[in-house]
Design an enzyme around this catalytic site. Structure first.
Site, PDB file in Angstrom:
ATOM      1  N   ILE A   1       0.800  -1.211   0.000  1.00 40.27           N
ATOM      2  CA  ILE A   1       0.000   0.000   0.000  1.00 40.27           C
ATOM      3  C   ILE A   1       0.829   1.256   0.000  1.00 40.27           C
ATOM      4  O   ILE A   1       0.285   2.337   0.007  1.00 40.27           O
ATOM      5  CB  ILE A   1      -1.012   0.042   1.150  1.00 40.27           C
ATOM      6  CG1 ILE A   1      -0.304   0.061   2.489  1.00 40.27           C
ATOM      7  CG2 ILE A   1      -1.956  -1.091   1.066  1.00 40.27           C
ATOM      8  CD1 ILE A   1      -1.265   0.268   3.611  1.00 40.27           C
TER       9      ILE A   1
ATOM     10  N   LEU B   1      -9.878  -0.016  -1.405  1.00 38.23           N
ATOM     11  CA  LEU B   1      -9.163  -1.049  -0.666  1.00 38.23           C
ATOM     12  C   LEU B   1      -7.734  -0.621  -0.390  1.00 38.23           C
ATOM     13  O   LEU B   1      -7.039  -0.145  -1.295  1.00 38.23           O
ATOM     14  CB  LEU B   1      -9.156  -2.357  -1.476  1.00 38.23           C
ATOM     15  CG  LEU B   1      -8.181  -3.457  -1.017  1.00 38.23           C
ATOM     16  CD1 LEU B   1      -8.574  -3.980   0.367  1.00 38.23           C
ATOM     17  CD2 LEU B   1      -8.116  -4.591  -2.032  1.00 38.23           C
ATOM     18  N   SER B   2      -7.265  -0.821   0.842  1.00 43.48           N
ATOM     19  CA  SER B   2      -5.858  -0.699   1.197  1.00 43.48           C
ATOM     20  C   SER B   2      -5.335   0.716   0.899  1.00 43.48           C
ATOM     21  O   SER B   2      -5.800   1.678   1.506  1.00 43.48           O
ATOM     22  CB  SER B   2      -5.067  -1.777   0.465  1.00 43.48           C
ATOM     23  OG  SER B   2      -3.797  -1.947   1.014  1.00 43.48           O
ATOM     24  N   ALA B   3      -4.391   0.880  -0.015  1.00 43.65           N
ATOM     25  CA  ALA B   3      -3.965   2.229  -0.383  1.00 43.65           C
ATOM     26  C   ALA B   3      -5.157   3.030  -0.891  1.00 43.65           C
ATOM     27  O   ALA B   3      -5.264   4.236  -0.646  1.00 43.65           O
ATOM     28  CB  ALA B   3      -2.871   2.171  -1.449  1.00 43.65           C
TER      29      ALA B   3
ATOM     30  N   HIS C   1      -6.067  -9.487   4.683  1.00 41.53           N
ATOM     31  CA  HIS C   1      -6.055  -8.202   3.986  1.00 41.53           C
ATOM     32  C   HIS C   1      -6.778  -8.318   2.654  1.00 41.53           C
ATOM     33  O   HIS C   1      -6.336  -9.041   1.758  1.00 41.53           O
ATOM     34  CB  HIS C   1      -4.604  -7.774   3.766  1.00 41.53           C
ATOM     35  CG  HIS C   1      -4.446  -6.364   3.318  1.00 41.53           C
ATOM     36  ND1 HIS C   1      -4.775  -5.286   4.113  1.00 41.53           N
ATOM     37  CD2 HIS C   1      -3.998  -5.838   2.150  1.00 41.53           C
ATOM     38  CE1 HIS C   1      -4.525  -4.167   3.468  1.00 41.53           C
ATOM     39  NE2 HIS C   1      -4.061  -4.464   2.262  1.00 41.53           N
TER      40      HIS C   1
END
Length: 415
Positions: free
Chosen positions: A3, A152-154, A289
């Site tokens: 990320i 999502l995530s980053a 994740h």
């Protein structure tokens, strides 16, 4: 999932090798979705040098909603269609834009959620994403009060960036496996933010969110926050810190007004004094994740499992859409005429009103609670909104609930 790898400016990989091995595993993506996206090559000054892809369903109504869906590192716009947003847009009639990062900005194609020049209002990648919204508003009939962002995530960290810097643009945001706005403003800080996480007071977090658009006093975006309880890449404490940031931003406390389960997963809702749900959290038990999906053709199912698109029997995109109010029962518009007499003169007036289309659901109390139409209260099921007692929360009691307004159900039947 990766990320944050900085822009093409040089840095020492060896310095962070231990963290990179743990936090940036190699990502082998599933095949791109067969659902077609169209690239938009011109959308303002685009200071963040991002790419824009859109999905426009057929037979769109006027004043339709718009969702911005931000992929995670090493993913593409087409990869992130697997989260289910394109298919849901076709069914529920809203537009979707998928911003796409390029390797020239970030070697792992992560949105630069920790770079000061990309997370400020009117600058960098944040402005590029806002310009994508502007482009859609110029080209299509978009309801400006129903524009939303998720990722999502980053992409999740960038989601809170957009909510903080453009609260006048976004009515809601949904970060998945991300963290608070300005959790980090440097690469080294980003690693610490991800794991073990940053611990601040709600007021400190709230001040950071408010700094995204200082002095703003208008409508504020509500947040749906999702995280896997076994996420070792972005630690689960980020979910709680994000909740603290956005409840404080809204001026409400950090005590959940609703604590229940949806599809078996812990779900909490934080409301204002008028009962409006402003922040919610979903902790997906034992999930790592990724974005949770539930492949299938049932109404609450969506998504296609793949790398970091995880089949855990709940489709986050569907329930986020419900929280935003863009997936539901809709409404009907009726026109009525009336004739009145005043001082001997007859006048005719026509009034157009919009009313919610009442929809009934008949199922077990347990199923109602699982679907979010009711909630558990000391072993009893109570209708969401009206708080009517439906009896014991189990599979043996059956109740018919009528939806009379968004997130409001009463015991009854539809005529």
């Amino acid at each position: 999932m990766a990320i944050q790898i900085k822009r093409t400016r040089q840095f020492s990989v060896n310095l962070k090798r231990g963290l990179l091995v743990a936090a940036v595993p190699l990502l082998v993506m599933s095949a791109p979705s067969a659902l077609a996206l169209t690239q938009v090559t011109s959308f303002g000054s685009n200071p963040g040098s991002l790419q824009m892809f859109k999905h426009v369903p057929s037979a769109m109504p006027t004043n339709a909603p718009l969702v911005i869906a931000l992929h995670g590192c090493t993913q593409t716009a087409a990869n992130y269609e697997s989260s289910g947003w394109t298919a849901l847009a076709n069914s529920h009639k809203f537009y979707v834009v998928y911003p796409q990062q390029v390797s020239g900005n970030n070697s792992n194609k992560c949105f630069n959620w920790f770079e000061a020049g990309d997370i400020a209002r009117g600058q960098g990648e944040a402005l590029s994403i806002k310009q994508m919204v502007d482009k859609m508003k110029a080209d299509y009939s978009i309801d400006p009060t129903r524009v939303y962002v998720t990722g999502l995530s980053a992409g999740a960290y960038m989601t809170t960036v957009m909510a903080a810097t453009y609260p006048d643009v976004f009515a809601g945001a949904a970060p998945i496996a991300g963290g608070p706005y300005k959790c980090a403003t440097s690469m080294s800080g980003a690693f610490s933010c991800m794991s073990p996480g940053a611990d601040k007071t709600p007021a400190a977090w709230g001040d950071l969110a408010r700094s995204g658009y200082s002095g703003y006093s208008g409508r504020k975006p509500k947040l749906s926050i999702w995280h896997g309880s076994s996420d070792s890449t972005v630690k689960p404490m980020n979910m709680d810190e994000t909740m603290q940031q956005w409840t404080n931003y809204h001026g409400i406390d950090q005590t959940a007004d609703v604590s229940n389960t949806v599809k078996g997963y812990p779900h909490k809702v934080y409301k204002d004094g008028s009962g409006n749900a402003l922040v919610e959290t979903y902790s997906i038990t034992s999930m790592g994740h990724g974005t949770p999906v539930d492949p299938g053709s049932a109404a609450e199912q969506c998504g296609t499992a793949g790398a970091y698109i995880l089949d855990v029997n709940i489709c986050s995109s569907y329930f986020i859409g419900k929280f935003f109010g863009i997936i539901g029962d809709g409404g009907t518009t009726t026109t009525t005429s009336s004739t009145s007499t005043s001082s001997g003169a007859t006048t005719t007036s026509t009034t157009t009103t919009t009313t919610a289309a009442a929809t009934c659901y008949t199922s077990s109390n347990y199923a109602h609670v699982t679907a979010g139409r009711a909630y558990n209260s000391s072993g009893y099921a109570k209708a969401k909104g009206s708080n009517q007692n439906m009896g014991l929360n189990n599979t043996f009691y059956t109740t018919t609930l009528k939806k009379t307004a968004p997130d409001y159900y009463v015991i009854g039947t539809c005529q």
